[in-house]
Design a protein around this motif. Structure first.
Motif, PDB file in Angstrom:
ATOM      1  N   MET A 141       0.824  -1.189   0.000  1.00 22.11           N
ATOM      2  CA  MET A 141       0.000   0.000   0.000  1.00 22.11           C
ATOM      3  C   MET A 141       0.869   1.253   0.000  1.00 22.11           C
ATOM      4  N   ALA A 142       1.906   1.294   0.818  1.00 22.88           N
ATOM      5  CA  ALA A 142       2.772   2.472   0.887  1.00 22.88           C
ATOM      6  C   ALA A 142       3.443   2.727  -0.460  1.00 22.88           C
ATOM      7  N   ASP A 143       3.829   1.636  -1.163  1.00 22.83           N
ATOM      8  CA  ASP A 143       4.458   1.782  -2.469  1.00 22.83           C
ATOM      9  C   ASP A 143       3.496   2.426  -3.464  1.00 22.83           C
ATOM     10  N   GLU A 144       2.193   2.068  -3.370  1.00 23.28           N
ATOM     11  CA  GLU A 144       1.169   2.650  -4.234  1.00 23.28           C
ATOM     12  C   GLU A 144       1.095   4.157  -4.080  1.00 23.28           C
ATOM     13  N   LEU A 145       1.274   4.638  -2.869  1.00 21.56           N
ATOM     14  CA  LEU A 145       1.172   6.070  -2.600  1.00 21.56           C
ATOM     15  C   LEU A 145       2.416   6.830  -3.036  1.00 21.56           C
ATOM     16  N   SER A 146       3.520   6.154  -3.247  1.00 22.66           N
ATOM     17  CA  SER A 146       4.759   6.841  -3.598  1.00 22.66           C
ATOM     18  C   SER A 146       5.030   6.862  -5.099  1.00 22.66           C
ATOM     19  N   ARG A 147       4.233   6.160  -5.871  1.00 22.08           N
ATOM     20  CA  ARG A 147       4.441   6.137  -7.320  1.00 22.08           C
ATOM     21  C   ARG A 147       3.290   6.815  -8.033  1.00 22.08           C
ATOM     22  N   PRO A 148       3.574   7.715  -8.984  1.00 18.85           N
ATOM     23  CA  PRO A 148       2.496   8.351  -9.750  1.00 18.85           C
ATOM     24  C   PRO A 148       1.683   7.329 -10.536  1.00 18.85           C
ATOM     25  N   ALA A 149       0.482   7.710 -10.895  1.00 22.72           N
ATOM     26  CA  ALA A 149      -0.407   6.846 -11.662  1.00 22.72           C
ATOM     27  C   ALA A 149      -0.089   6.892 -13.156  1.00 22.72           C
ATOM     28  N   PHE A 150       0.928   7.644 -13.527  1.00 23.55           N
ATOM     29  CA  PHE A 150       1.301   7.810 -14.934  1.00 23.55           C
ATOM     30  C   PHE A 150       2.766   8.193 -14.996  1.00 23.55           C
ATOM     31  N   ARG A 151       3.325   8.230 -16.214  1.00 22.42           N
ATOM     32  CA  ARG A 151       4.694   8.707 -16.397  1.00 22.42           C
ATOM     33  C   ARG A 151       4.745   9.619 -17.612  1.00 22.42           C
ATOM     34  N   PRO A 152       5.489  10.715 -17.551  1.00 15.99           N
ATOM     35  CA  PRO A 152       5.642  11.576 -18.719  1.00 15.99           C
ATOM     36  C   PRO A 152       6.484  10.860 -19.772  1.00 15.99           C
ATOM     37  N   VAL A 153       6.065  10.906 -21.013  1.00 11.64           N
ATOM     38  CA  VAL A 153       6.839  10.283 -22.082  1.00 11.64           C
ATOM     39  C   VAL A 153       7.414  11.303 -23.054  1.00 11.64           C
ATOM     40  N   ALA A 154       6.863  12.517 -23.073  1.00 20.84           N
ATOM     41  CA  ALA A 154       7.385  13.549 -23.977  1.00 20.84           C
ATOM     42  C   ALA A 154       6.684  14.866 -23.712  1.00 20.84           C
ATOM     43  N   LEU A 155       7.302  15.919 -24.176  1.00 23.72           N
ATOM     44  CA  LEU A 155       6.632  17.206 -24.208  1.00 23.72           C
ATOM     45  C   LEU A 155       5.783  17.198 -25.476  1.00 23.72           C
ATOM     46  N   ASP A 156       4.487  17.329 -25.341  1.00 21.60           N
ATOM     47  CA  ASP A 156       3.586  17.272 -26.489  1.00 21.60           C
ATOM     48  C   ASP A 156       3.566  18.604 -27.232  1.00 21.60           C
ATOM     49  N   HIS A 157       3.299  19.678 -26.512  1.00 20.00           N
ATOM     50  CA  HIS A 157       3.278  20.992 -27.146  1.00 20.00           C
ATOM     51  C   HIS A 157       3.364  22.093 -26.101  1.00 20.00           C
ATOM     52  N   LEU A 158       3.682  23.280 -26.561  1.00 20.36           N
ATOM     53  CA  LEU A 158       3.564  24.455 -25.719  1.00 20.36           C
ATOM     54  C   LEU A 158       2.821  25.512 -26.515  1.00 20.36           C
ATOM     55  N   VAL A 159       2.194  26.429 -25.805  1.00 21.13           N
ATOM     56  CA  VAL A 159       1.357  27.445 -26.436  1.00 21.13           C
ATOM     57  C   VAL A 159       1.899  28.813 -26.057  1.00 21.13           C
ATOM     58  N   LEU A 160       2.251  29.602 -27.076  1.00 19.73           N
ATOM     59  CA  LEU A 160       2.745  30.950 -26.862  1.00 19.73           C
ATOM     60  C   LEU A 160       1.709  31.971 -27.318  1.00 19.73           C
ATOM     61  N   ARG A 161       1.396  32.917 -26.448  1.00 21.66           N
ATOM     62  CA  ARG A 161       0.544  34.049 -26.813  1.00 21.66           C
ATOM     63  C   ARG A 161       1.452  35.065 -27.479  1.00 21.66           C
ATOM     64  N   VAL A 162       1.088  35.537 -28.670  1.00 20.30           N
ATOM     65  CA  VAL A 162       1.970  36.399 -29.458  1.00 20.30           C
ATOM     66  C   VAL A 162       1.276  37.695 -29.853  1.00 20.30           C
ATOM     67  N   VAL A 163       2.077  38.746 -29.966  1.00 19.70           N
ATOM     68  CA  VAL A 163       1.579  40.055 -30.391  1.00 19.70           C
ATOM     69  C   VAL A 163       1.699  40.191 -31.906  1.00 19.70           C
ATOM     70  N   ASP A 164       2.802  39.728 -32.485  1.00 15.17           N
ATOM     71  CA  ASP A 164       3.093  39.897 -33.913  1.00 15.17           C
ATOM     72  C   ASP A 164       3.231  38.516 -34.562  1.00 15.17           C
ATOM     73  N   LEU A 165       2.090  37.968 -35.015  1.00 20.08           N
ATOM     74  CA  LEU A 165       2.096  36.609 -35.574  1.00 20.08           C
ATOM     75  C   LEU A 165       3.038  36.464 -36.767  1.00 20.08           C
ATOM     76  N   PRO A 166       3.032  37.363 -37.764  1.00 20.09           N
ATOM     77  CA  PRO A 166       3.955  37.181 -38.893  1.00 20.09           C
ATOM     78  C   PRO A 166       5.429  37.131 -38.467  1.00 20.09           C
ATOM     79  N   ARG A 167       5.790  37.965 -37.529  1.00 20.44           N
ATOM     80  CA  ARG A 167       7.179  37.972 -37.047  1.00 20.44           C
ATOM     81  C   ARG A 167       7.520  36.663 -36.341  1.00 20.44           C
ATOM     82  N   MET A 168       6.585  36.166 -35.525  1.00 16.33           N
ATOM     83  CA  MET A 168       6.820  34.906 -34.824  1.00 16.33           C
ATOM     84  C   MET A 168       6.865  33.729 -35.806  1.00 16.33           C
TER      85      MET A 168
END
Length: 146
Positions: free
Chosen positions: A1-28
């Protein structure tokens, strides 16, 4: 039971995406495509969203004057932020186990919805980190025929 509480229910496998708010879309677009070598993968101009391919991940550009961008408040600068959220691709995506894990650590996530990411449409949920940054947890793509 203690081991269950110390391990996440999932694991990260990759960075999927990030979102940037931009002022000048053509420049970005010029910077990320012409300078850094990304390519436009998908545009949703009605939402104010341009998704760029960056290897196995996406960089989403959201103009601050568009529908999605206006929802983020002030434009990037001293009074505003330009990172809307980042997304971790996780496995497995077991909603009940994820919610239980988060709750044990004092966090709560929003509803699960199907969203588009670097691997296509799939389940995801949002939560905030302790300093207010939004993190999206995204499961595997929906492989069901369309």
């Amino acid at each position: 039971m203690a081991d269950e509480l110390s391990r996440p229910a999932f694991r990260p496998v990759a960075l999927d995406h990030l979102v940037l708010r931009v002022v000048d879309l053509p420049r970005m677009l010029h910077f990320y495509c012409a300078v850094l070598g990304c390519s436009v993968q998908r545009r949703q101009d009605d939402l104010g969203l341009v998704q760029l391919r960056a290897g196995s991940a996406l960089i989403d550009l959201v103009p601050v004057e568009g529908p999605l961008g206006r929802a983020g408040g002030a434009p990037p600068g001293r009074q505003g932020r330009n990172l809307d959220h980042f997304c971790l691709r996780i496995e497995p995506f077991d909603e009940a186990a994820i919610r239980a894990w988060l709750a044990r650590h004092g966090h709560e996530a929003g509803t699960v919805e199907t969203r588009y990411g670097a691997e296509g449409e799939g389940p995801s949920m949002y939560l905030d980190d302790p300093e207010g940054n939004t993190v999206e947890l995204k499961g595997p793509p929906d492989r069901a025929p369309r």
